[in-house]
Each structure stands twice: as structure tokens, then as C-alpha cells.
Design a protein around this motif. Structure first.
Motif, mmCIF file in Angstrom:
data_model
loop_
_atom_site.group_PDB
_atom_site.id
_atom_site.type_symbol
_atom_site.label_atom_id
_atom_site.label_comp_id
_atom_site.label_asym_id
_atom_site.label_seq_id
_atom_site.Cartn_x
_atom_site.Cartn_y
_atom_site.Cartn_z
ATOM 1 N N TYR A 21 91.630 25.807 -16.320
ATOM 2 C CA TYR A 21 90.278 25.768 -15.767
ATOM 3 C C TYR A 21 90.026 27.029 -14.942
ATOM 4 C CZ TYR A 21 90.160 20.815 -17.024
ATOM 5 O OH TYR A 21 90.175 19.626 -17.716
ATOM 6 N N VAL A 29 86.697 26.549 -19.510
ATOM 7 C CA VAL A 29 87.989 25.934 -19.803
ATOM 8 C C VAL A 29 88.502 26.527 -21.103
ATOM 9 C CG1 VAL A 29 86.889 23.996 -20.992
ATOM 10 C CG2 VAL A 29 89.218 23.751 -20.161
ATOM 11 N N GLY A 78 85.642 18.249 -15.938
ATOM 12 C CA GLY A 78 86.905 18.730 -15.393
ATOM 13 C C GLY A 78 87.311 17.970 -14.152
ATOM 14 N N PHE A 127 82.445 21.973 -16.884
ATOM 15 C CA PHE A 127 82.975 23.236 -17.382
ATOM 16 C C PHE A 127 82.459 23.464 -18.798
ATOM 17 C CE2 PHE A 127 85.765 22.061 -14.000
ATOM 18 C CZ PHE A 127 86.250 23.244 -13.462
#
Length: 287
Positions: free
Chosen positions: A11, A18, A261, A267
Motif C-alpha cells: 500500500y 496498491v 485498504g 486505494f
């Protein structure tokens, strides 16, 4: 596909992106001979238990620098998916019940006779084997054959080359990163009919609109599921993941997925036909 516990993702909390774990030709060339060894372990391991095969794979990859346990488990899962294991759940349960019932009347069972303890282990095994009608080694081999780790490999009909196994790993990790996706957008410049057909086969709701990029016209697909209209959910992640191998056989597309996330932050996962991933499927031929 691999399971969520095998997934390795990174991340970026600044860019809110990601990226899935990926083995590359330049930096991970040592994995090619390792993949060859893993394939040989399974091809030569007919009749061996699953836990023994996994232990050999772990020994093989344990020699690699900084190989995480999740990567080892992912390779074991991919190799297991290409394998056939014996599965005799009902038979094993009935066999255990018969053996334990026969042994219950003979307890306590001891290694050597002493005093009032006259039921010796080896003699008891012979008596049980005669009652069941099988030799004790056969009984012992089948007694817990319904336990996943103790199942024996029956066949490994896999013609994958080492490079193909590594490509399959990269694909599987990308698919696993989509398990927590809530929505996927695909911008398609070519092969639009093929992409939307596979989206329908995956059981995904889709909305289509026109868009223009660099003077060229294309179609934009927004993919989600029925419950996504009511709340943010990642229950359609498996369907998003199943779309990737088919999508990789197409050309002129770009995918952006919204991923939940840590702490439920949003993300993005970006993917296109130029990222170097290979599909396990063949490109569809024109009718």
C-alpha cells in the motif's frame, strides 16, 4: 486462484495506490530454477502426502533470499490446483469408527504386557486388521485420509514450464489483490465485445459510456454488483478476480479498481494490457 491469506500487496499511503507482489525477470531470475524444482517435486511425488510435498516446496523456496511465507504458501496452492489428491471422506470416517469401536473393548492397550495389562499393541493391531479385513499398514494409511494435509497425491497432469508457473503466480497475486475491490472501471479501446461478454459471464452489473482519449473514442465500463447500489461492499471481489485472465487475452484496455485498504481507506489498483501479465487462457479467435 490463491486465497486471501496468500495475498501479498503493498500500500502506498501517499498516492493511495496498491500493487500486488510480482516476480520479475531481471531481479528474480533465481526463481526459474526454483520453479523447475517445485514442478519436479510434484511430478515425482505421486503417492506422497500433501504435507510432505509442501515441506519440500518450503525447503526449496526457503533457500531464496527474503522469500516470505505467504509466497511459499501461494506456490503450494497453485501446484495443488494442478493436482489430484485422493479423497475418501466417508470411507475414512467409517473406517475410524470401526477401528475405534474394536479397540475400545481392549483398552488399556500397552506396548508390552505387564500384570493385568495384557492387551499388547502389536497383537491388538493384528486382531483389528483381521476383523476389518485389511492389513494394518493399509488401515493406518487410510485412517485419516480425509484430513487435507494427509491426502496422498494421485496425479499431477500439469505441462507448465517453470516460466509459466511464475507467470501464473504473478497473475494469481493480482487476482487476490482484487478480492477487496468494491468497483472496477475498464476503459476499452479495442475488443470491447469480448470484454463485455466476459463481464456478463462473471455475473457483474455494468454501465457503459463513451469516452475520448488522445483523439480516439472508446468505451468505459463501470463494473459492480447489485448490493453496491445500497452500500460499499467487496463481496464481488472474486468475480472481479475471475475476469482478469479473460481480460488479459484482449487488447487496448486499462483497468482501475477501487480497493478497501487498512482502516477502510480507499486505494486504487491500476492495470493495463501493457503491464506484462500473461493469461493462462488463449486469445479468442475470430468467428
Amino acid at each position: 486462484m490463491i486465497r486471501s491469506e496468500h495475498s501479498i500487496v503493498e500500500y502506498d499511503f501517499q498516492r493511495l495506490t496498491v500493487s500486488a507482489d510480482r516476480l520479475r525477470r531481471s531481479s528474480d531470475a533465481d526463481y526459474v530454477p526454483a520453479a523447475k524444482t517445485m514442478l519436479r517435486i510434484y511430478r515425482d511425488g505421486i503417492g506422497d502426502r500433501r504435507q510432505a510435498l509442501h515441506a519440500r516446496v518450503e525447503t526449496c523456496l526457503g533457500q531464496m533470499d527474503a522469500c516470505p511465507p505467504r509466497r511459499i504458501a501461494a506456490f503450494c496452492k497453485l501446484l495443488d490446483d494442478q493436482s489430484q489428491y485422493e479423497s475418501q471422506r466417508r470411507h475414512a470416517a467409517r473406517l475410524r469408527q470401526s477401528v475405534f469401536e474394536l479397540a475400545a473393548d481392549l483398552h488399556p492397550i500397552v506396548e508390552t504386557r505387564e500384570g493385568i495389562f495384557d492387551h499388547e499393541l502389536h497383537q491388538t493391531r493384528r486382531e483389528i486388521a483381521e476383523s476389518v479385513g485389511r492389513s494394518w499398514p493399509e488401515i493406518e494409511a487410510s485412517l485419516f485420509s480425509d484430513v487435507l494435509e494427509l491426502q496422498r497425491l494421485e496425479s499431477f497432469d500439469c505441462d507448465l514450464e517453470p516460466e509459466q508457473l511464475l507467470s501464473l503466480y504473478n497473475l494469481a497475486q493480482t487476482q487476490a489483490a482484487l478480492y477487496r475491490a468494491t468497483r472496477v472501471r475498464i476503459d476499452a479501446m479495442d475488443d470491447f465485445k469480448t470484454i463485455i461478454r466476459h463481464a456478463k459471464l462473471a455475473g457483474l452489473m455494468h454501465r457503459v459510456s463513451l469516452f475520448t482519449s488522445n483523439g480516439k473514442h472508446g468505451y468505459r465500463l463501470i463494473l459492480d454488483g447489485a448490493q453496491a447500489t445500497l452500500r460499499e461492499t467487496s463481496r464481488y471481489g472474486i468475480r472481479f478476480a475471475s475476469l482478469i485472465p479473460k481480460l488479459l487475452t484482449c487488447h487496448g484496455w486499462q483497468l482501475t479498481a477501487e480497493i478497501l485498504g487498512p482502516r477502510k481507506q480507499r486505494f486504487r489498483l491500476n492495470l493495463s494490457d501493457r503491464d506484462g501479465l500473461r493469461s493462462v487462457l488463449e486469445t479468442a479467435r475470430d468467428f
